[in-house]
Design an enzyme around this catalytic site. Sequence first.
Site, PDB file in Angstrom:
ATOM      1  N   TYR A  63      -9.342 -10.306   1.935  1.00 48.99           N
ATOM      2  CA  TYR A  63     -10.570  -9.634   2.330  1.00 48.99           C
ATOM      3  C   TYR A  63     -11.369  -9.099   1.143  1.00 48.99           C
ATOM      4  CZ  TYR A  63      -7.858  -5.277   1.889  1.00 48.99           C
ATOM      5  OH  TYR A  63      -7.067  -4.242   1.431  1.00 48.99           O
ATOM      6  N   GLU A  64     -10.753  -8.998  -0.027  1.00 49.66           N
ATOM      7  CA  GLU A  64     -11.472  -8.532  -1.214  1.00 49.66           C
ATOM      8  C   GLU A  64     -12.441  -9.585  -1.741  1.00 49.66           C
ATOM      9  OE1 GLU A  64      -9.020  -6.114  -4.131  1.00 49.66           O
ATOM     10  OE2 GLU A  64      -7.425  -7.002  -2.910  1.00 49.66           O
ATOM     11  N   ASN A 113       0.670   3.304  11.037  1.00 50.21           N
ATOM     12  CA  ASN A 113      -0.147   3.769  12.160  1.00 50.21           C
ATOM     13  C   ASN A 113       0.237   2.959  13.397  1.00 50.21           C
ATOM     14  OD1 ASN A 113      -1.789   1.567  10.621  1.00 50.21           O
ATOM     15  ND2 ASN A 113      -2.660   1.560  12.701  1.00 50.21           N
ATOM     16  N   HIS A 169      -5.858  -9.092  -1.974  1.00 46.44           N
ATOM     17  CA  HIS A 169      -6.017  -9.416  -0.564  1.00 46.44           C
ATOM     18  C   HIS A 169      -7.163 -10.400  -0.369  1.00 46.44           C
ATOM     19  CE1 HIS A 169      -3.967  -5.504  -0.507  1.00 46.44           C
ATOM     20  NE2 HIS A 169      -3.499  -5.843   0.684  1.00 46.44           N
ATOM     21  N   MET A 188      -2.673  -7.114   6.744  1.00 46.09           N
ATOM     22  CA  MET A 188      -3.638  -7.958   6.043  1.00 46.09           C
ATOM     23  C   MET A 188      -3.068  -8.593   4.777  1.00 46.09           C
ATOM     24  SD  MET A 188      -6.783  -5.232   6.351  1.00 46.09           S
ATOM     25  CE  MET A 188      -7.024  -4.314   7.893  1.00 46.09           C
ATOM     26  N   HIS A 218      -7.599   4.319   6.266  1.00 49.42           N
ATOM     27  CA  HIS A 218      -6.841   3.908   5.085  1.00 49.42           C
ATOM     28  C   HIS A 218      -6.126   5.088   4.430  1.00 49.42           C
ATOM     29  CE1 HIS A 218      -5.688   1.214   1.901  1.00 49.42           C
ATOM     30  NE2 HIS A 218      -6.235   1.993   0.986  1.00 49.42           N
ATOM     31  N   HIS A 270      -3.689   0.653  -4.791  1.00 52.79           N
ATOM     32  CA  HIS A 270      -3.096  -0.522  -5.439  1.00 52.79           C
ATOM     33  C   HIS A 270      -3.475  -0.472  -6.917  1.00 52.79           C
ATOM     34  CE1 HIS A 270      -2.174  -2.954  -1.683  1.00 52.79           C
ATOM     35  NE2 HIS A 270      -2.813  -1.905  -1.231  1.00 52.79           N
ATOM     36  N   ALA A 297       2.328  -2.135   4.191  1.00 54.96           N
ATOM     37  CA  ALA A 297       2.003  -1.157   5.227  1.00 54.96           C
ATOM     38  C   ALA A 297       1.415  -1.927   6.407  1.00 54.96           C
ATOM     39  CB  ALA A 297       0.992  -0.147   4.706  1.00 54.96           C
ATOM     40  N   SER A 304       0.817  -1.218   0.000  1.00 55.90           N
ATOM     41  CA  SER A 304       0.000   0.000   0.000  1.00 55.90           C
ATOM     42  C   SER A 304       0.850   1.267   0.000  1.00 55.90           C
ATOM     43  CB  SER A 304      -0.908   0.020   1.234  1.00 55.90           C
ATOM     44  OG  SER A 304      -1.794  -1.057   1.224  1.00 55.90           O
TER      45      SER A 304
END
Length: 319
Positions: free
Chosen positions: A98-99, A255, A96, A231, A289, A73, A126, A40
């Site tokens: 989660y997509e 973060n 990913h 992730m 994000h 991305h 990231a 990312s």
Amino acid sequence: MSQLQTEASLFDKAKDTIEFLKSRLPSPLLAPRVAIVCGSGLGGLADTVHSSPKAEYDYSDIPHFPQLTVTGHSGKLVFGLLAGKVPAVLMVGRAHFYEGHSIDQVTFPIRVFKLMGIETIFLTNAAGGLNPEYAVGDIVVLNDHIFLAGLAGIHPLRGPNEPEFGVRFPALSDAYDLELRCSVHNAWKSKASETSRRLHEGVYAFVGGPSYETRAECRMLHLLGADVVGMSTVPEIVVARHCGIRVAALSLVTNKAVLSPVPRGDDSFLHTRDADELGAIMTEGKANHEEVIEAGRAAAFDMQMLVQAVVLNMWAAES
């Protein structure tokens, strides 16, 4: 078609992808020596590839490649000479879990790299900082991981083993190549005076996403030994090691995870606060994000400098 039949076709799908790419790549780019996965906000690594010879292909044009849906991305495969010397292939953006992709789709590009003859891969991402000593903007060389999803059975090697890629039971105790990690630290020493950014070494915890972790989950992962959380990356590393590819991985801390417990509703001190004050207390340290992407942009130069230096050192040692 059954799930087992689908998984058994991965080798054939990877061969299809290789045939597509090799029929279009210019001859100087047919045999990349290293692969780099840009996480990312870190697509700037592709700018280190010289303009000629160079070839780019959108994932949407490549047979069997997963399509991306995440902001930041761009989804393209870039072939070229890193620093004008090292034949390389870069993934600008990754799929990913989660997509909605299967774990096989997420890791499919790594299998393609195996059939290309790639022997070394650098992965960047990231990540949220779980280690209280880490600051936003720090870089972490990964030396191990915690793959709770994999332990529970969401694993990229589940199903019939395909011996064209690797053995049935690969070891992962040596997943993060020690020589490459030493090279990263040595490269950083020569550049550390030019930046306020710090380099650490630590453990990455994989989570499915797309929601960021709760405070309790962050504390649990930290107690388990994780220094950063994200992730991505770990499924790719598992497949890379199954394929016998050497691995180096870098996380950018974008973060800081909130480790303090959630404020209690029965705390009398809070009863005198208005809604805005209570909202500010709850949102302190909240991840989003957009901030992840911005932190990636700010660190792009240092990250690409570090990866490029290690690749060039590796190339010089082998030449």
